[in-house]
Each structure stands twice: as C-alpha cells, then as structure tokens.
Write a protein that holds these residues in place. Structure first.
Motif, PDB file in Angstrom:
ATOM      1  N   TRP A   1       0.670  -0.961  -0.186  1.00  0.00           N
ATOM      2  CA  TRP A   1       0.099  -0.151  -0.162  1.00  0.00           C
ATOM      3  C   TRP A   1       0.495   1.467   0.265  1.00  0.00           C
ATOM      4  CZ3 TRP A   1      -4.080  -1.061  -1.994  1.00  0.00           C
ATOM      5  CH2 TRP A   1      -5.268  -2.140  -1.512  1.00  0.00           C
TER       6      TRP A   1
ATOM      7  N   PRO B   1       2.450   2.839  -2.082  1.00  0.00           N
ATOM      8  CA  PRO B   1       2.191   3.962  -2.913  1.00  0.00           C
ATOM      9  C   PRO B   1       1.185   4.856  -3.299  1.00  0.00           C
ATOM     10  CG  PRO B   1       2.884   1.845  -4.523  1.00  0.00           C
ATOM     11  CD  PRO B   1       2.774   1.628  -2.591  1.00  0.00           C
ATOM     12  N   GLY B   2       0.041   4.514  -2.295  1.00  0.00           N
ATOM     13  CA  GLY B   2      -0.950   5.111  -1.696  1.00  0.00           C
ATOM     14  C   GLY B   2      -0.608   6.732  -1.183  1.00  0.00           C
ATOM     15  N   LEU B   3       0.642   6.820  -1.034  1.00  0.00           N
ATOM     16  CA  LEU B   3       1.204   8.339  -0.166  1.00  0.00           C
ATOM     17  C   LEU B   3       1.695   8.654  -1.125  1.00  0.00           C
ATOM     18  CD1 LEU B   3       2.785   6.795   3.000  1.00  0.00           C
ATOM     19  CD2 LEU B   3       0.743   7.979   2.847  1.00  0.00           C
ATOM     20  N   ASP B   4       1.398   8.887  -2.097  1.00  0.00           N
ATOM     21  CA  ASP B   4       1.813   9.510  -3.431  1.00  0.00           C
ATOM     22  C   ASP B   4       1.321  10.206  -3.715  1.00  0.00           C
ATOM     23  OD1 ASP B   4       4.281   7.615  -3.743  1.00  0.00           O
ATOM     24  OD2 ASP B   4       4.065   7.001  -5.845  1.00  0.00           O
TER      25      ASP B   4
ATOM     26  N   LEU C   1       0.569  13.111  -0.806  1.00  0.00           N
ATOM     27  CA  LEU C   1      -0.342  13.274   0.466  1.00  0.00           C
ATOM     28  C   LEU C   1       0.771  14.610   1.198  1.00  0.00           C
ATOM     29  CD1 LEU C   1      -2.306  12.894   2.856  1.00  0.00           C
ATOM     30  CD2 LEU C   1      -1.262  10.751   3.462  1.00  0.00           C
TER      31      LEU C   1
ATOM     32  N   ILE D   1      -6.247   6.610   5.551  1.00  0.00           N
ATOM     33  CA  ILE D   1      -5.512   8.100   5.593  1.00  0.00           C
ATOM     34  C   ILE D   1      -6.206   8.784   4.301  1.00  0.00           C
ATOM     35  CG2 ILE D   1      -3.468   9.313   5.522  1.00  0.00           C
ATOM     36  CD1 ILE D   1      -2.127   6.681   5.797  1.00  0.00           C
ATOM     37  N   LYS D   2      -7.279   9.951   4.706  1.00  0.00           N
ATOM     38  CA  LYS D   2      -7.336  10.411   3.842  1.00  0.00           C
ATOM     39  C   LYS D   2      -6.996  12.403   3.774  1.00  0.00           C
ATOM     40  CE  LYS D   2     -11.846   8.207   4.783  1.00  0.00           C
ATOM     41  NZ  LYS D   2     -12.841   7.898   3.663  1.00  0.00           N
ATOM     42  N   PRO D   3      -6.872  12.898   2.882  1.00  0.00           N
ATOM     43  CA  PRO D   3      -6.096  13.971   2.804  1.00  0.00           C
ATOM     44  C   PRO D   3      -7.363  15.075   3.232  1.00  0.00           C
ATOM     45  CG  PRO D   3      -7.048  13.691   0.361  1.00  0.00           C
ATOM     46  CD  PRO D   3      -6.950  12.312   1.915  1.00  0.00           C
TER      47      PRO D   3
ATOM     48  N   VAL E   1      -4.342   1.535  -5.406  1.00  0.00           N
ATOM     49  CA  VAL E   1      -3.169   1.803  -4.494  1.00  0.00           C
ATOM     50  C   VAL E   1      -3.172   3.548  -5.113  1.00  0.00           C
ATOM     51  CG1 VAL E   1      -1.240   0.782  -5.795  1.00  0.00           C
ATOM     52  CG2 VAL E   1      -1.206   1.590  -2.988  1.00  0.00           C
TER      53      VAL E   1
ATOM     54  N   THR F   1      -2.252  10.075  -9.134  1.00  0.00           N
ATOM     55  CA  THR F   1      -2.396  10.153  -7.664  1.00  0.00           C
ATOM     56  C   THR F   1      -2.356   8.820  -6.650  1.00  0.00           C
ATOM     57  OG1 THR F   1      -3.232  12.378  -7.916  1.00  0.00           O
ATOM     58  CG2 THR F   1      -3.123  11.493  -5.772  1.00  0.00           C
ATOM     59  N   GLY F   2      -1.719   8.730  -5.300  1.00  0.00           N
ATOM     60  CA  GLY F   2      -1.652   7.794  -4.589  1.00  0.00           C
ATOM     61  C   GLY F   2      -3.597   7.396  -3.463  1.00  0.00           C
ATOM     62  N   THR F   3      -3.702   6.868  -3.104  1.00  0.00           N
ATOM     63  CA  THR F   3      -5.259   6.997  -2.745  1.00  0.00           C
ATOM     64  C   THR F   3      -5.290   7.515  -1.741  1.00  0.00           C
ATOM     65  OG1 THR F   3      -5.901   4.269  -3.893  1.00  0.00           O
ATOM     66  CG2 THR F   3      -6.279   4.993  -1.903  1.00  0.00           C
ATOM     67  N   PHE F   4      -4.419   7.342  -0.858  1.00  0.00           N
ATOM     68  CA  PHE F   4      -4.396   8.230   0.407  1.00  0.00           C
ATOM     69  C   PHE F   4      -4.379   9.728   0.376  1.00  0.00           C
ATOM     70  CE2 PHE F   4      -2.913   3.861   1.713  1.00  0.00           C
ATOM     71  CZ  PHE F   4      -4.026   3.197   1.931  1.00  0.00           C
ATOM     72  N   ALA F   5      -3.961   9.875  -0.940  1.00  0.00           N
ATOM     73  CA  ALA F   5      -3.846  11.795  -1.101  1.00  0.00           C
ATOM     74  C   ALA F   5      -5.222  11.985  -1.929  1.00  0.00           C
ATOM     75  CB  ALA F   5      -2.308  11.873  -1.956  1.00  0.00           C
ATOM     76  N   LEU F   6      -6.768  11.269  -1.381  1.00  0.00           N
ATOM     77  CA  LEU F   6      -7.670  11.513  -2.274  1.00  0.00           C
ATOM     78  C   LEU F   6      -8.721  11.534  -1.056  1.00  0.00           C
ATOM     79  CD1 LEU F   6      -6.722   9.676  -5.396  1.00  0.00           C
ATOM     80  CD2 LEU F   6      -6.790  12.037  -5.413  1.00  0.00           C
ATOM     81  N   ARG F   7      -9.423  11.665  -1.601  1.00  0.00           N
ATOM     82  CA  ARG F   7     -10.492  11.155  -0.955  1.00  0.00           C
ATOM     83  C   ARG F   7     -12.243  10.207  -1.393  1.00  0.00           C
ATOM     84  NH1 ARG F   7     -11.016  13.833   4.453  1.00  0.00           N
ATOM     85  NH2 ARG F   7     -12.670  12.869   4.931  1.00  0.00           N
TER      86      ARG F   7
ATOM     87  N   ARG G   1     -11.139   2.617  -1.978  1.00  0.00           N
ATOM     88  CA  ARG G   1      -9.705   2.431  -1.079  1.00  0.00           C
ATOM     89  C   ARG G   1      -9.674   1.302  -0.822  1.00  0.00           C
ATOM     90  NH1 ARG G   1     -10.296   7.733  -0.285  1.00  0.00           N
ATOM     91  NH2 ARG G   1      -8.135   7.383   1.541  1.00  0.00           N
ATOM     92  N   PRO G   2      -8.822   0.772   0.444  1.00  0.00           N
ATOM     93  CA  PRO G   2      -8.638  -0.631   0.729  1.00  0.00           C
ATOM     94  C   PRO G   2      -9.763  -0.788   1.775  1.00  0.00           C
ATOM     95  CG  PRO G   2      -6.729   0.744   1.138  1.00  0.00           C
ATOM     96  CD  PRO G   2      -7.700   1.366   0.557  1.00  0.00           C
ATOM     97  N   ASN G   3     -10.232   0.671   3.097  1.00  0.00           N
ATOM     98  CA  ASN G   3     -11.682   0.348   3.414  1.00  0.00           C
ATOM     99  C   ASN G   3     -12.868   1.354   2.797  1.00  0.00           C
ATOM    100  OD1 ASN G   3     -10.790  -2.351   5.008  1.00  0.00           O
ATOM    101  ND2 ASN G   3      -8.793  -0.437   5.279  1.00  0.00           N
TER     102      ASN G   3
ATOM    103  N   ILE H   1     -14.672   3.262   3.664  1.00  0.00           N
ATOM    104  CA  ILE H   1     -15.580   4.018   4.894  1.00  0.00           C
ATOM    105  C   ILE H   1     -15.182   5.168   4.415  1.00  0.00           C
ATOM    106  CG2 ILE H   1     -14.914   4.517   7.593  1.00  0.00           C
ATOM    107  CD1 ILE H   1     -13.825   2.220   8.035  1.00  0.00           C
ATOM    108  N   GLY H   2     -16.632   5.869   4.291  1.00  0.00           N
ATOM    109  CA  GLY H   2     -16.706   7.479   4.170  1.00  0.00           C
ATOM    110  C   GLY H   2     -17.013   8.065   5.024  1.00  0.00           C
ATOM    111  N   LEU H   3     -16.090   9.406   5.379  1.00  0.00           N
ATOM    112  CA  LEU H   3     -16.464  10.659   6.531  1.00  0.00           C
ATOM    113  C   LEU H   3     -16.940  11.471   6.186  1.00  0.00           C
ATOM    114  CD1 LEU H   3     -15.536  11.719   9.390  1.00  0.00           C
ATOM    115  CD2 LEU H   3     -12.856  11.574   8.539  1.00  0.00           C
TER     116      LEU H   3
END
Lengths: 164, 164
Positions: A62, A64-67, A69, A145-147, B89, B100-106, B110-112, B114-116
């Motif tokens: 996972w 590369p998912g930080l790219d 952020l 992790i969400k921005p 990812v 873009t990396g998944t964790f730099a997007l809302r 995503r792997p889990n 979960i909406g917030l």
C-alpha cells in the motif's frame, strides 16, 4: 476477531444483545507506532501541535498510496480499536459520572470501534508517514488515511508584516 | 459482502493483488437517507450550511446511543461505501487526469471504503438524526456517529452589533 469483553459495566450503562458483526470486512493496511504502550499513557486527545511524532507504517503493497499526500498539511487517520467492547449503547465515562449515549461520546467503546484522528503531516519516509496528533496505543491497526484541506486553518494565519 | 468491481481501470492506475479482507468485521447500525439516488446526483462534497437535510436512520436497538448528541452542533459520520472497488493504490480521477496515491485522495475507492463526513446536526427525531453536509447515495449503510466540538468554528462568528 472479536475481543474479549473484559471491562465491567458501570451503573447506568446499557449493553445490547446483537448478533456477531458480519456486514462487511476490513483489511488492516499497516500499524501505527506511538510512544503509548498502556491506556494510562494515552492522552485523552492527540495534540497535532505539540504531540509526539508517531509513525503510520504501511504494509509495502500500500506504500504507493501515499504519493501526493505530502502536499497536504493535515490528514484524517482511521484505525481499529481492537481492544474495545462493542455492545454498549449508553456509557458512564469515569471522569464524568453521567450516563450518555454512545454516539454522543468519542469513547473507543462503540458498535464499530473505528478511531478517527485529525493529524498534522510531518514527513514521509517511504512506506511510513510521520504525523502528530494521535492518542492511540502502539501497534494499533491502521485502516485508512484521507487528506484534509482545512483542519488547521481554524485560527487565521498572521498577515505578512504583522507581528503575531 | 465484497462488491463486484465494475469500474474499468484508467491509464496510470495501479491495482494490487491482496487476499480478501478478513482482519475485522463491521456491523451496520442503520441506513442513511439522502436525496441522491445516482452517483451523478451526489455532490463532490457535502455542504453543512446549504446542503439538503439528510436522515441517519438508526436500527432501534442503537437509538438510545443518540442521547446527548443534540447538545453538539456537529458530528463526524462514518459510513460504508458498499459499491466501491478496494484494490487501487493509485488513481486517476476523471476531473484531474493525473495519477495520485489513493491516500492523497478522498475518493470512495480505497482498501477500506469508509466514508467520513463532518455534518451539522439539525435535530433528532427518536431513532433518526437529521443532519446537513452529506454527499452519499440514498441507502448507504451507517457505521458510526461521533460528536465534534469545533467543526464549524473555522469562520469567526459575527460580533454582536457588527453587521455581517
């Protein structure tokens, strides 16, 4: 994966009897490293300004998912509170004494014990994101992790040329 | 409970091959009612000020968990994006074009999933909490509600006697 329910129930608290959770499944994407190894050491709420550096250690798949952020100042971090009981609909936190509905508390005890913290992004080191503002135990499973664009803009920044 | 992965992958996107999610299990505590019945109708982000009233309809067993929540102006709502694929990812959102990396997007992907959303609490009606600021589809499974003390204090309130 349900945890043993070791906590005693307090006066006024209400436990519900529901079938085992089975509506959807989670995948842990890594672990959170904090200096807190016992509940007594955990702060009541993390401090994104002065809290200690904590590490979100992603499983390599996972990473590369930080790219991208690091362009953000802040993030929402979701994690799994794997030691929490899940059957209380009303709770009496020790510090308070009154009974309150579970959804009016940010207690780790809830039907889906997902922790949520708004953290300040310090830096990335490969598959690791260093952040401030967490209050969870060392080793807590990481979920997401969400921005976050506007977490730390509550106080207006000092204007150029104006002493703060 | 895994959803079919109906979306095609776009140029630059990266899917990972991981075993089925099985680290922890979720329990849906109710459903979210919104006016949005197709993805095209969903706003990109909910508006806690001007968005439509939406309903968090809790299963009756969890309704007492709302006791005390009306004392707060705002809440964090967690929900399950049950139509999202979970293996990307890196993503290339249509509106953007870059990867873009998944964790730099809302993004809901995503792997889990979960909406917030941070919502404004309008009122409670028994097992239902009426809120503003959601952008999810009608019928979305509800996971959690957490009180939020400072979600809408970003803009300083108008001072008494000062026209706004």
């Amino acid at each position: 994966m349900e945890q043993a329910m070791s906590d005693d129930i307090r006066t006024g608290e209400v436990a519900v009897n529901v079938p085992e959770a089975s509506d959807a499944s989670l995948r842990f994407i890594g672990r959170i490293r904090t200096p807190f190894t016992t509940r007594a050491e955990c702060p009541r709420q993390g401090d994104p300004g002065d809290g200690p550096d904590c590490r979100l250690e992603l499983d390599p798949v996972w990473a590369p998912g930080l790219d991208g952020l690091e362009a953000f100042e802040a993030a929402d971090v979701l994690y799994w509170l794997d030691r929490s009981r899940r059957d209380l609909v009303a709770q009496s936190p020790k510090s308070d004494g009154r009974t309150t509905g579970t959804f009016a508390l940010r207690s780790p005890v809830r039907p889906n014990p997902i922790g949520l913290a708004r953290v300040r992004i310090v830096r990335r080191e490969g598959p690791v994101l260093v952040v401030r503002g967490l209050d969870c135990l060392d080793g807590t499973p990481l979920l997401d992790i969400k921005p976050e664009r506007c977490a730390f803009t509550v106080q207006a920044p000092a204007k150029p040329g104006v002493a703060s």
